[in-house]
Design a protein around this motif. Structure first.
Motif, PDB file in Angstrom:
ATOM      1  N   SER A 147       0.800  -1.302  -0.044  1.00  0.00           N
ATOM      2  CA  SER A 147      -0.053  -0.051  -0.053  1.00  0.00           C
ATOM      3  C   SER A 147       0.820   1.143   0.003  1.00  0.00           C
ATOM      4  N   GLU A 148       1.960   1.218   0.642  1.00  0.00           N
ATOM      5  CA  GLU A 148       2.939   2.534   0.695  1.00  0.00           C
ATOM      6  C   GLU A 148       3.582   2.704  -0.911  1.00  0.00           C
ATOM      7  N   ASN A 149       3.205   1.797  -1.714  1.00  0.00           N
ATOM      8  CA  ASN A 149       3.812   2.022  -3.060  1.00  0.00           C
ATOM      9  C   ASN A 149       2.654   2.476  -3.989  1.00  0.00           C
ATOM     10  N   VAL A 150       1.348   2.802  -3.467  1.00  0.00           N
ATOM     11  CA  VAL A 150       0.336   3.208  -4.313  1.00  0.00           C
ATOM     12  C   VAL A 150       0.084   4.454  -3.827  1.00  0.00           C
ATOM     13  N   VAL A 151      -0.316   5.343  -4.694  1.00  0.00           N
ATOM     14  CA  VAL A 151      -0.698   6.829  -4.680  1.00  0.00           C
ATOM     15  C   VAL A 151      -2.243   6.642  -4.051  1.00  0.00           C
ATOM     16  N   THR A 152      -2.356   7.743  -3.036  1.00  0.00           N
ATOM     17  CA  THR A 152      -3.727   7.840  -2.338  1.00  0.00           C
ATOM     18  C   THR A 152      -4.993   7.863  -3.348  1.00  0.00           C
ATOM     19  N   GLU A 153      -4.772   8.436  -4.290  1.00  0.00           N
ATOM     20  CA  GLU A 153      -5.877   8.721  -5.191  1.00  0.00           C
ATOM     21  C   GLU A 153      -6.225   7.639  -6.060  1.00  0.00           C
ATOM     22  N   TYR A 154      -5.431   6.406  -6.043  1.00  0.00           N
ATOM     23  CA  TYR A 154      -5.828   5.222  -6.742  1.00  0.00           C
ATOM     24  C   TYR A 154      -7.199   4.883  -6.149  1.00  0.00           C
ATOM     25  N   ASN A 155      -7.932   4.497  -7.393  1.00  0.00           N
ATOM     26  CA  ASN A 155      -9.512   4.253  -7.082  1.00  0.00           C
ATOM     27  C   ASN A 155      -9.611   2.271  -6.959  1.00  0.00           C
ATOM     28  N   GLY A 156      -8.617   1.780  -7.377  1.00  0.00           N
ATOM     29  CA  GLY A 156      -8.776   0.426  -7.522  1.00  0.00           C
ATOM     30  C   GLY A 156      -8.648  -0.433  -6.161  1.00  0.00           C
ATOM     31  N   ASP A 157      -8.500  -1.622  -6.040  1.00  0.00           N
ATOM     32  CA  ASP A 157      -8.226  -2.356  -4.903  1.00  0.00           C
ATOM     33  C   ASP A 157      -6.813  -2.548  -4.792  1.00  0.00           C
ATOM     34  N   SER A 158      -5.807  -1.897  -4.141  1.00  0.00           N
ATOM     35  CA  SER A 158      -4.672  -2.016  -4.233  1.00  0.00           C
ATOM     36  C   SER A 158      -4.022  -3.439  -3.649  1.00  0.00           C
ATOM     37  N   THR A 159      -4.894  -4.086  -2.973  1.00  0.00           N
ATOM     38  CA  THR A 159      -4.427  -5.442  -2.560  1.00  0.00           C
ATOM     39  C   THR A 159      -4.206  -6.547  -3.718  1.00  0.00           C
ATOM     40  N   LYS A 160      -4.550  -6.097  -5.216  1.00  0.00           N
ATOM     41  CA  LYS A 160      -4.769  -6.956  -6.076  1.00  0.00           C
ATOM     42  C   LYS A 160      -3.941  -6.172  -7.175  1.00  0.00           C
ATOM     43  N   LEU A 161      -2.843  -5.536  -6.717  1.00  0.00           N
ATOM     44  CA  LEU A 161      -1.914  -5.161  -7.579  1.00  0.00           C
ATOM     45  C   LEU A 161      -0.724  -5.791  -7.431  1.00  0.00           C
ATOM     46  N   PHE A 162      -0.052  -6.430  -8.471  1.00  0.00           N
ATOM     47  CA  PHE A 162       1.305  -7.355  -8.563  1.00  0.00           C
ATOM     48  C   PHE A 162       1.935  -6.658  -9.931  1.00  0.00           C
ATOM     49  N   PHE A 163       3.297  -6.964  -9.543  1.00  0.00           N
ATOM     50  CA  PHE A 163       4.253  -6.530 -10.510  1.00  0.00           C
ATOM     51  C   PHE A 163       4.985  -7.964 -11.089  1.00  0.00           C
ATOM     52  N   ALA A 164       4.916  -8.241 -12.533  1.00  0.00           N
ATOM     53  CA  ALA A 164       5.418  -9.362 -13.002  1.00  0.00           C
ATOM     54  C   ALA A 164       6.648  -9.044 -13.972  1.00  0.00           C
ATOM     55  N   GLN A 165       7.648  -9.696 -13.708  1.00  0.00           N
ATOM     56  CA  GLN A 165       8.779  -9.243 -14.741  1.00  0.00           C
ATOM     57  C   GLN A 165       8.577  -9.912 -16.128  1.00  0.00           C
ATOM     58  N   CYS A 166       9.219  -9.416 -17.115  1.00  0.00           N
ATOM     59  CA  CYS A 166       8.576  -9.916 -18.567  1.00  0.00           C
ATOM     60  C   CYS A 166       8.491 -11.265 -18.878  1.00  0.00           C
ATOM     61  N   GLY A 167       9.466 -12.006 -18.219  1.00  0.00           N
ATOM     62  CA  GLY A 167       9.606 -13.695 -18.624  1.00  0.00           C
ATOM     63  C   GLY A 167       8.608 -14.668 -18.168  1.00  0.00           C
ATOM     64  N   THR A 168       7.717 -13.755 -17.012  1.00  0.00           N
ATOM     65  CA  THR A 168       7.100 -14.489 -16.215  1.00  0.00           C
ATOM     66  C   THR A 168       5.919 -15.296 -16.954  1.00  0.00           C
TER      67      THR A 168
END
Length: 208
Positions: free
Chosen positions: A103-124
């Motif tokens: 959550s600390e890596n998400v802006v306060t104005e983000y209106n989605g569910d931050s618990t469903k944000l994930f980062f995937a590297q290109c080859g995943t």
């Protein structure tokens, strides 16, 4: 095979002079195939940043030697779009780091569910991402049946299209980390839909 040291990122120069796609519809002459890999001794974030630097060095070498390079995903395309004759192909499949975005890596104005944000590297691979999400009782809203494509490949090609009432895989993307030169890489997102905070871009040592 020979190993090339780029920081700590693993780069294996295979010496292959030809490459065949997954469906065996063609064999392409190439200059070489490099197998890339994250350093297992590093954590996810440090390993990812290390690989960014390694890829930038490969871009710098390609420019200096005038030898073209092209990123290779799962190799499922029936066309030669992933190949480069007399050039170097970069096998990105082992670049498969996935992690949660806190959550600390998400802006306060983000209106989605931050618990469903994930980062995937290109080859995943899609199946790897699906397994990661399953452990969190989540899933992609839609994907193909085989799931062997890399996430970068499925986003770039729109593989398998969309499903009723939801888009295709690329429609779930809210940001991209893109290497644009040997000395610059950026975080790209919609100006109308801010997502990540300054702390996130600082962790990736990149610019918004």
């Amino acid at each position: 095979r020979s190993f090339i040291k780029k920081k700590r990122m693993k780069i294996v120069k295979t010496g292959f002079s030809t490459w065949e796609n997954k469906h065996e519809t063609f064999v392409q002459k190439i200059k070489d195939l490099y197998e890339l890999g994250n350093d297992p001794a590093l954590g996810p974030l440090d390993g990812y940043n290390d690989s960014t630097r390694g890829l930038q060095q490969l871009v710098a070498e390609a420019i200096a030697t005038n030898v073209p390079i092209r990123a290779l995903g799962a190799g499922w395309s029936w066309t030669k779009i992933a190949t480069i004759e007399e050039g170097i192909m970069l096998d990105t499949k082992p670049l498969n780091i996935v992690f949660d975005i806190s959550s600390e890596n998400v802006v306060t104005e983000y209106n989605g569910d931050s618990t469903k944000l994930f980062f995937a590297q290109c080859g995943t691979a899609v199946w790897e991402l699906s397994a990661f999400l399953k452990n969190r009782q989540l899933s992609l809203k839609t994907s193909g049946a085989s799931n062997g494509q890399t996430i970068a490949g499925v986003i770039a090609t729109g593989a398998h299209g969309s499903a009723f009432d939801v888009g295709a895989v690329q429609d779930f993307v809210v940001g991209l980390h893109v290497i644009v030169s040997p000395t610059r890489h950026i975080w790209l997102e919609r100006g109308s839909y801010p997502v990540v905070s300054t702390s996130f871009t600082q962790k990736l040592q990149t610019e918004l």
